[in-house]
Design a protein around this motif. Sequence first.
Motif, PDB file in Angstrom:
ATOM      1  N   VAL A  19      -7.733  -3.613  -1.814  1.00 34.82           N
ATOM      2  CA  VAL A  19      -9.158  -3.299  -1.729  1.00 34.82           C
ATOM      3  C   VAL A  19      -9.877  -4.584  -1.331  1.00 34.82           C
ATOM      4  O   VAL A  19      -9.637  -5.650  -1.915  1.00 34.82           O
ATOM      5  CB  VAL A  19      -9.712  -2.759  -3.062  1.00 34.82           C
ATOM      6  N   TYR A  20     -10.738  -4.451  -0.313  1.00 30.00           N
ATOM      7  CA  TYR A  20     -11.491  -5.593   0.201  1.00 30.00           C
ATOM      8  C   TYR A  20     -12.986  -5.312   0.107  1.00 30.00           C
ATOM      9  O   TYR A  20     -13.438  -4.194   0.390  1.00 30.00           O
ATOM     10  CB  TYR A  20     -11.150  -5.855   1.675  1.00 30.00           C
ATOM     11  N   ASP A  21     -13.733  -6.330  -0.277  1.00 27.55           N
ATOM     12  CA  ASP A  21     -15.186  -6.337  -0.107  1.00 27.55           C
ATOM     13  C   ASP A  21     -15.473  -7.165   1.137  1.00 27.55           C
ATOM     14  O   ASP A  21     -15.409  -8.408   1.101  1.00 27.55           O
ATOM     15  CB  ASP A  21     -15.878  -6.956  -1.320  1.00 27.55           C
ATOM     16  N   GLY A  22     -15.728  -6.500   2.247  1.00 25.60           N
ATOM     17  CA  GLY A  22     -15.838  -7.222   3.506  1.00 25.60           C
ATOM     18  C   GLY A  22     -14.505  -7.862   3.828  1.00 25.60           C
ATOM     19  O   GLY A  22     -13.484  -7.186   3.928  1.00 25.60           O
ATOM     20  N   THR A  23     -14.485  -9.176   3.950  1.00 27.78           N
ATOM     21  CA  THR A  23     -13.226  -9.896   4.201  1.00 27.78           C
ATOM     22  C   THR A  23     -12.636 -10.501   2.934  1.00 27.78           C
ATOM     23  O   THR A  23     -11.605 -11.174   2.992  1.00 27.78           O
ATOM     24  CB  THR A  23     -13.464 -11.021   5.232  1.00 27.78           C
ATOM     25  N   ARG A  24     -13.264 -10.256   1.788  1.00 33.10           N
ATOM     26  CA  ARG A  24     -12.784 -10.839   0.531  1.00 33.10           C
ATOM     27  C   ARG A  24     -11.899  -9.830  -0.210  1.00 33.10           C
ATOM     28  O   ARG A  24     -12.333  -8.735  -0.542  1.00 33.10           O
ATOM     29  CB  ARG A  24     -13.963 -11.238  -0.363  1.00 33.10           C
ATOM     30  N   PRO A  25     -10.635 -10.206  -0.478  1.00 27.16           N
ATOM     31  CA  PRO A  25      -9.753  -9.277  -1.187  1.00 27.16           C
ATOM     32  C   PRO A  25     -10.068  -9.214  -2.675  1.00 27.16           C
ATOM     33  O   PRO A  25     -10.199 -10.248  -3.339  1.00 27.16           O
ATOM     34  CB  PRO A  25      -8.360  -9.865  -0.942  1.00 27.16           C
ATOM     35  N   LEU A  26     -10.190  -8.007  -3.200  1.00 24.04           N
ATOM     36  CA  LEU A  26     -10.296  -7.830  -4.645  1.00 24.04           C
ATOM     37  C   LEU A  26      -8.910  -7.830  -5.277  1.00 24.04           C
ATOM     38  O   LEU A  26      -8.708  -8.395  -6.344  1.00 24.04           O
ATOM     39  CB  LEU A  26     -11.010  -6.516  -4.969  1.00 24.04           C
ATOM     40  N   PHE A  27      -7.972  -7.174  -4.624  1.00 23.24           N
ATOM     41  CA  PHE A  27      -6.574  -7.238  -5.046  1.00 23.24           C
ATOM     42  C   PHE A  27      -5.704  -6.724  -3.915  1.00 23.24           C
ATOM     43  O   PHE A  27      -6.165  -6.019  -3.003  1.00 23.24           O
ATOM     44  CB  PHE A  27      -6.324  -6.431  -6.323  1.00 23.24           C
ATOM     45  N   SER A  28      -4.432  -7.094  -3.959  1.00 23.25           N
ATOM     46  CA  SER A  28      -3.444  -6.612  -2.993  1.00 23.25           C
ATOM     47  C   SER A  28      -2.108  -6.497  -3.717  1.00 23.25           C
ATOM     48  O   SER A  28      -1.671  -7.464  -4.351  1.00 23.25           O
ATOM     49  CB  SER A  28      -3.329  -7.587  -1.810  1.00 23.25           C
ATOM     50  N   ARG A  29      -1.496  -5.325  -3.655  1.00 20.59           N
ATOM     51  CA  ARG A  29      -0.251  -5.087  -4.373  1.00 20.59           C
ATOM     52  C   ARG A  29       0.746  -4.360  -3.487  1.00 20.59           C
ATOM     53  O   ARG A  29       0.369  -3.619  -2.576  1.00 20.59           O
ATOM     54  CB  ARG A  29      -0.488  -4.246  -5.627  1.00 20.59           C
ATOM     55  N   SER A  30       2.010  -4.543  -3.788  1.00 17.51           N
ATOM     56  CA  SER A  30       3.092  -3.839  -3.102  1.00 17.51           C
ATOM     57  C   SER A  30       3.874  -3.037  -4.132  1.00 17.51           C
ATOM     58  O   SER A  30       4.331  -3.589  -5.140  1.00 17.51           O
ATOM     59  CB  SER A  30       4.026  -4.831  -2.390  1.00 17.51           C
ATOM     60  N   ILE A  31       4.026  -1.743  -3.886  1.00 14.77           N
ATOM     61  CA  ILE A  31       4.777  -0.861  -4.773  1.00 14.77           C
ATOM     62  C   ILE A  31       6.140  -0.616  -4.133  1.00 14.77           C
ATOM     63  O   ILE A  31       6.225   0.043  -3.089  1.00 14.77           O
ATOM     64  CB  ILE A  31       4.053   0.479  -4.971  1.00 14.77           C
ATOM     65  N   PRO A  32       7.220  -1.140  -4.694  1.00 17.02           N
ATOM     66  CA  PRO A  32       8.536  -0.958  -4.051  1.00 17.02           C
ATOM     67  C   PRO A  32       9.070   0.453  -4.249  1.00 17.02           C
ATOM     68  O   PRO A  32       8.773   1.116  -5.245  1.00 17.02           O
ATOM     69  CB  PRO A  32       9.407  -1.987  -4.781  1.00 17.02           C
ATOM     70  N   HIS A  33       9.882   0.888  -3.276  1.00 15.25           N
ATOM     71  CA  HIS A  33      10.546   2.190  -3.351  1.00 15.25           C
ATOM     72  C   HIS A  33      12.045   1.972  -3.150  1.00 15.25           C
ATOM     73  O   HIS A  33      12.468   1.568  -2.065  1.00 15.25           O
ATOM     74  CB  HIS A  33      10.032   3.149  -2.276  1.00 15.25           C
ATOM     75  N   SER A  34      12.820   2.235  -4.176  1.00 18.68           N
ATOM     76  CA  SER A  34      14.277   2.136  -4.044  1.00 18.68           C
ATOM     77  C   SER A  34      14.821   3.410  -3.397  1.00 18.68           C
ATOM     78  O   SER A  34      14.119   4.420  -3.274  1.00 18.68           O
ATOM     79  CB  SER A  34      14.916   1.943  -5.426  1.00 18.68           C
ATOM     80  N   ASN A  35      16.070   3.367  -2.997  1.00 23.84           N
ATOM     81  CA  ASN A  35      16.705   4.565  -2.459  1.00 23.84           C
ATOM     82  C   ASN A  35      16.689   5.691  -3.483  1.00 23.84           C
ATOM     83  O   ASN A  35      16.516   6.870  -3.133  1.00 23.84           O
ATOM     84  CB  ASN A  35      18.145   4.252  -2.046  1.00 23.84           C
ATOM     85  N   GLN A  36      16.841   5.328  -4.754  1.00 25.00           N
ATOM     86  CA  GLN A  36      16.817   6.341  -5.818  1.00 25.00           C
ATOM     87  C   GLN A  36      15.429   6.966  -5.952  1.00 25.00           C
ATOM     88  O   GLN A  36      15.303   8.170  -6.208  1.00 25.00           O
ATOM     89  CB  GLN A  36      17.253   5.718  -7.152  1.00 25.00           C
ATOM     90  N   ASP A  37      14.383   6.156  -5.775  1.00 23.99           N
ATOM     91  CA  ASP A  37      13.016   6.677  -5.859  1.00 23.99           C
ATOM     92  C   ASP A  37      12.752   7.734  -4.784  1.00 23.99           C
ATOM     93  O   ASP A  37      12.071   8.736  -5.034  1.00 23.99           O
ATOM     94  CB  ASP A  37      11.996   5.547  -5.700  1.00 23.99           C
ATOM     95  N   LEU A  38      13.276   7.486  -3.580  1.00 29.16           N
ATOM     96  CA  LEU A  38      12.980   8.358  -2.449  1.00 29.16           C
ATOM     97  C   LEU A  38      13.992   9.486  -2.278  1.00 29.16           C
ATOM     98  O   LEU A  38      13.758  10.403  -1.475  1.00 29.16           O
ATOM     99  CB  LEU A  38      12.907   7.528  -1.155  1.00 29.16           C
ATOM    100  N   ALA A  39      15.087   9.425  -3.020  1.00 31.78           N
ATOM    101  CA  ALA A  39      16.143  10.436  -2.876  1.00 31.78           C
ATOM    102  C   ALA A  39      15.664  11.866  -3.101  1.00 31.78           C
ATOM    103  O   ALA A  39      16.163  12.784  -2.436  1.00 31.78           O
ATOM    104  CB  ALA A  39      17.304  10.104  -3.813  1.00 31.78           C
TER     105      ALA A  39
END
Length: 222
Positions: A19-39
Amino acid sequence: MPERLLILNPGSTSTKAAVYDGTRPLFSRSIPHSNQDLAPFPTLNDQLDYRVALVRGLLAQERVDLSTLTAVVGRGGILPNIVAGGYQVNDALVDCLLHYPVFEHASNLGGVMALAFARPLVIPAYIYDPVVVDELEPIARITGLPEIPKESRGHALNSRAMARRYAEETLKRPFSDCTLIVQHIGGGGSTWLFHNGRAIDMYSDDDAGFFPTRCGRLQAMP
């Protein structure tokens, strides 16, 4: 008051959200997906609700009030070749991404996810500079086979953003007045020639590039 943007980047092994306010990031996250998650999901499209739910959970965890968002931007998918820029997501674009992409790729869910968040909030959803941006000059399309002209397919979003940033911040000139060569280096990569704001030539890791997870073009002769 700056625009508050939700940014979504679905990939083969993760879904990134920021989420960005203009060009300023409020937060940035990566949610990983394993093969088991997507199976449990037989097709890529079956992952849509799963990924949307994960991002909703992340936004709740970060205490983001969705009513404060002004737009949602998703990663562009593998559409038929288009020129650079932003495209507002509508039902026709969603139908193309889900049912008629050039080939299946996790990025095809980017615009679909964006609209899933934007529509209930009555705000616009966009994609921007997908990997299929094609502004090549006619001479750049020439290959050794007339039946198979070259197409532009690479890291258009990051390459164009870095070219524009370098032009404006370092050269102090409009991007539209510059000629620049940009090398994107990730797991794969691509090289771009920008002239007067357009990517008039490029080659990608599918063509010849040697990158951390690409072996480059191999000689055919023993």
